[in-house]
Design a protein around this motif. Structure first.
Motif, PDB file in Angstrom:
ATOM      1  N   PRO A  35       0.803  -1.226   0.000  1.00  9.45           N
ATOM      2  CA  PRO A  35       0.000   0.000   0.000  1.00  9.45           C
ATOM      3  C   PRO A  35       0.834   1.273   0.000  1.00  9.45           C
ATOM      4  N   TRP A  36       0.377   2.247  -0.774  1.00  9.06           N
ATOM      5  CA  TRP A  36       0.950   3.595  -0.839  1.00  9.06           C
ATOM      6  C   TRP A  36      -0.187   4.553  -0.511  1.00  9.06           C
ATOM      7  N   LYS A  37      -0.063   5.268   0.584  1.00 11.74           N
ATOM      8  CA  LYS A  37      -1.100   6.189   1.040  1.00 11.74           C
ATOM      9  C   LYS A  37      -0.955   7.544   0.350  1.00 11.74           C
ATOM     10  N   VAL A  38      -2.069   8.080  -0.119  1.00 12.24           N
ATOM     11  CA  VAL A  38      -2.084   9.408  -0.736  1.00 12.24           C
ATOM     12  C   VAL A  38      -2.100  10.434   0.394  1.00 12.24           C
ATOM     13  N   GLU A  39      -1.087  11.298   0.420  1.00 10.72           N
ATOM     14  CA  GLU A  39      -0.986  12.301   1.476  1.00 10.72           C
ATOM     15  C   GLU A  39      -1.440  13.687   1.027  1.00 10.72           C
ATOM     16  N   TYR A  66      -5.553   5.493  -1.374  1.00 10.94           N
ATOM     17  CA  TYR A  66      -4.295   4.760  -1.458  1.00 10.94           C
ATOM     18  C   TYR A  66      -4.246   3.930  -2.729  1.00 10.94           C
ATOM     19  N   ASN A  68      -2.691   0.151  -3.874  1.00 14.85           N
ATOM     20  CA  ASN A  68      -2.131  -1.091  -3.356  1.00 14.85           C
ATOM     21  C   ASN A  68      -1.618  -1.905  -4.546  1.00 14.85           C
ATOM     22  N   VAL A 151       2.614  10.517  -2.356  1.00 11.41           N
ATOM     23  CA  VAL A 151       2.266   9.237  -1.733  1.00 11.41           C
ATOM     24  C   VAL A 151       3.372   8.797  -0.785  1.00 11.41           C
ATOM     25  N   LYS A 153       4.851   5.196   1.223  1.00 14.67           N
ATOM     26  CA  LYS A 153       4.796   3.736   1.354  1.00 14.67           C
ATOM     27  C   LYS A 153       4.463   3.380   2.787  1.00 14.67           C
ATOM     28  N   GLU A 154       3.399   2.623   2.965  1.00 12.71           N
ATOM     29  CA  GLU A 154       2.971   2.189   4.307  1.00 12.71           C
ATOM     30  C   GLU A 154       3.777   1.005   4.758  1.00 12.71           C
TER      31      GLU A 154
END
Length: 154
Positions: A35-39, A66, A68, A151, A153-154
């Protein structure tokens, strides 16, 4: 006796370097996976062939969405966005591709009707955990739209 160990050490070093260099692409795919969260998102509109945007819209929230990434053949990406993107939409079965020679390019493909539509993003700092993905569309009449997604990385 000292002369025997130097060639062996040299051969072992070269062999190790070859193994690491051959795994570079796979290693990058593994780093991309997950997952990559959109900030943050910035959408800029350009008119009349200007270099500065006519208007800019910013979004910054913990709930923007996000991406994934799933490494496979083909590699797929689950896109869940909660902002009015100009280029992307929610897609649970999109495909992605990383350019083999240049990790600065990320292609996300969505199935629209019966054809695949590619969106090409330029990635700023592709090997870091926080990245900016930028995509631009130009109508060749002096108008353009740029969307930059930050983004993490979680």
């Amino acid at each position: 006796m000292k002369n025997i160990f130097h060639p062996i050490l040299f051969i072992a070093t070269i062999g190790t370097l070859m193994i690491f260099s051959s795994c570079g692409k796979e290693n990058y795919y593994e780093k991309r996976s997950g997952p990559w969260k959109v900030e943050e998102v910035e959408i800029a509109y350009y008119k009349s062939h200007l270099n500065t945007p006519d208007s800019v819209v910013h979004f910054k929230s913990d709930t923007l969405g996000y991406f994934n990434f799933y490494h496979g053949t083909p590699s797929s990406v689950y896109v869940l966005i909660n902002y009015p993107s100009v280029f992307l939409n929610k897609d649970y079965d999109a495909k992605y591709e990383v350019h083999e020679q240049n990790f600065d390019i990320l292609v996300i493909s969505n199935l629209v009707g019966s054809t695949w539509v590619d969106k090409r993003f330029a990635i700023d700092h592709p090997k870091r955990k926080t990245q900016e993905w930028t995509i631009v569309s130009d109508d060749f009449n002096g108008n353009a739209v740029r969307e930059t997604i930050t983004v993490h990385k979680e």
